[in-house]
Design a protein around this motif. Structure first.
Motif, PDB file in Angstrom:
ATOM      1  N   ILE A  45       0.833  -1.205   0.000  1.00 13.22           N
ATOM      2  CA  ILE A  45       0.000   0.000   0.000  1.00 13.22           C
ATOM      3  C   ILE A  45       0.867   1.253   0.000  1.00 13.22           C
ATOM      4  N   ILE A  46       1.907   1.269   0.794  1.00 15.39           N
ATOM      5  CA  ILE A  46       2.757   2.455   0.913  1.00 15.39           C
ATOM      6  C   ILE A  46       3.403   2.805  -0.426  1.00 15.39           C
ATOM      7  N   HIS A  47       3.869   1.807  -1.157  1.00 12.28           N
ATOM      8  CA  HIS A  47       4.650   2.066  -2.365  1.00 12.28           C
ATOM      9  C   HIS A  47       3.798   2.087  -3.634  1.00 12.28           C
ATOM     10  N   SER A  48       2.516   1.785  -3.534  1.00  7.00           N
ATOM     11  CA  SER A  48       1.687   1.802  -4.741  1.00  7.00           C
ATOM     12  C   SER A  48       1.401   3.250  -5.159  1.00  7.00           C
ATOM     13  N   LEU A 104     -10.431  -1.999   0.367  1.00  3.11           N
ATOM     14  CA  LEU A 104      -9.388  -1.249  -0.316  1.00  3.11           C
ATOM     15  C   LEU A 104      -8.692  -2.157  -1.318  1.00  3.11           C
ATOM     16  N   ALA A 105      -8.471  -1.665  -2.529  1.00  2.29           N
ATOM     17  CA  ALA A 105      -7.810  -2.448  -3.579  1.00  2.29           C
ATOM     18  C   ALA A 105      -6.551  -1.719  -4.042  1.00  2.29           C
ATOM     19  N   VAL A 106      -5.475  -2.476  -4.192  1.00  4.87           N
ATOM     20  CA  VAL A 106      -4.193  -1.937  -4.635  1.00  4.87           C
ATOM     21  C   VAL A 106      -3.697  -2.790  -5.794  1.00  4.87           C
ATOM     22  N   PRO A 107      -3.464  -2.204  -6.979  1.00  2.23           N
ATOM     23  CA  PRO A 107      -2.951  -3.010  -8.095  1.00  2.23           C
ATOM     24  C   PRO A 107      -1.486  -3.370  -7.880  1.00  2.23           C
ATOM     25  N   THR A 108      -1.102  -4.532  -8.383  1.00  2.91           N
ATOM     26  CA  THR A 108       0.307  -4.925  -8.306  1.00  2.91           C
ATOM     27  C   THR A 108       1.100  -4.075  -9.286  1.00  2.91           C
TER      28      THR A 108
END
Length: 324
Positions: free
Chosen positions: A266-269, A284-288
């Motif tokens: 999450i931090i680096h997305s 919450l969704a975070v793409p790779t």
């Protein structure tokens, strides 16, 4: 349909009734939840949005529960509602909220983006989007009558802002302006009086807003208390802080809230998105990113905010946890 059980996210396809209309695959529409009333179930208004083919919609849909069968099977009814009068044009990134005044209810629509007017387009700017004019649209759900209102306090267009309502007032928080490419800490209070004949609208500019766009909010109880999470402070900077919002008779109050312990993903997305998953909960969704073998994958997190003294369920935690 989405539910959480024993640390897993369970997905179940939802079917539509035979008399439902076709609902296009929209991106960034305005969605407004209608509380149950007169024995009717909760329902949702869906307006506008941008399709994967870059078409921008002006349609309004009403989504209601048609039936709930055994084994959690859910059938929805989708109907397109026709608006008459001063109808808002196609747009996305706007907001819709419900207000109550003098025993009547109405829907407030504000903001958003759309394509540049055809008479102003050139070959280079044919698909360019601009801020919609800062008009407030008011319409009733029974007859679909719509009216447009211009207020001097709302002089700039804004998109991807937040709109929270309490009784006859709507608070517009933050948002992004294409004209200035900025996220000023704006906060407006719009008051709607549904008088006999024509409505009366007034607007007040407040000085304690938030510089934020594309944020997520969730309600945290029967009172008008909310939590704001996510969003962006600039094009390259996510907003990692959380804020509690209280709406009462005196106005709106913001209180800083301790954020969950974010994971490195999450931090680096660069991007994140999501929505409310019930009172005090956010999905919450975070793409790779940077992983050639997982280009189309997303990590989902369930974030729960728990007040002191609440009974803790297995899936309710104070921090975020990777679910799938």
């Amino acid at each position: 349909g989405i539910r959480f059980k024993h640390g897993e996210m369970k997905l179940r396809a939802i079917s539509f009734s035979n008399d439902s209309c076709y609902i296009p695959p929209l991106r960034c529409p305005a969605v407004c939840r209608l509380d149950p009333y007169d024995g009717l179930p909760e329902s949702y208004l869906i307006h506008g949005g941008r399709t994967p083919n870059n078409e921008i919609s002006s349609s309004l849909y009403l989504l209601t529960m048609d039936s709930r069968g055994c084994n959690r099977k859910l059938t929805l009814l989708c109907k397109e509602k026709e608006l008459v009068g001063e109808v808002p044009g196609p747009r996305y990134g706007h907001t819709m909220t419900m207000v109550q005044s003098r025993g009547k209810t109405a829907c407030v629509l504000f903001g958003g983006r759309s394509y540049m007017p055809s008479e102003e387009r050139t070959t280079e700017s044919w698909n360019s989007v601009v801020d919609c004019p800062p008009q407030v649209f008011l319409f009733d759900l029974e007859f679909g009558c719509c009216s447009a209102h211009t207020l001097p306090e709302l002089c700039d267009g804004q998109s991807f802002h937040l709109a929270l309502a309490r009784e006859d007032s709507v608070y517009f928080i933050g948002g992004h302006s294409l004209a200035s490419d900025s996220r000023p800490p704006r906060l407006f209070r719009l008051r709607v009086e549904l008088l006999q004949g024509s409505p009366l609208l007034s607007c007040e500019t407040l000085d304690n807003g938030l510089s934020i766009s594309s944020a997520i909010f969730t309600r945290t109880g029967p009172a008008h208390r909310y939590i704001i999470l996510g969003g962006y402070q600039s094009d390259s900077q996510k907003r990692m802080e959380c804020t509690a919002v209280i709406l009462d008779e005196k106005g709106v109050h913001f209180e800083p809230l301790e954020a969950p312990k974010w994971t490195p993903d999450i931090i680096h997305s660069r991007t994140w998105f999501g929505g409310s998953s019930g009172e005090g909960g956010i999905l919450l969704a975070v793409p790779t990113e940077g992983r050639p073998s997982q280009q189309d994958m997303h990590y989902f997190y369930q974030v729960n905010f728990q007040t002191e003294g609440e009974s803790g369920e297995e899936e309710r935690t104070l921090s975020c946890s990777q679910e799938s």
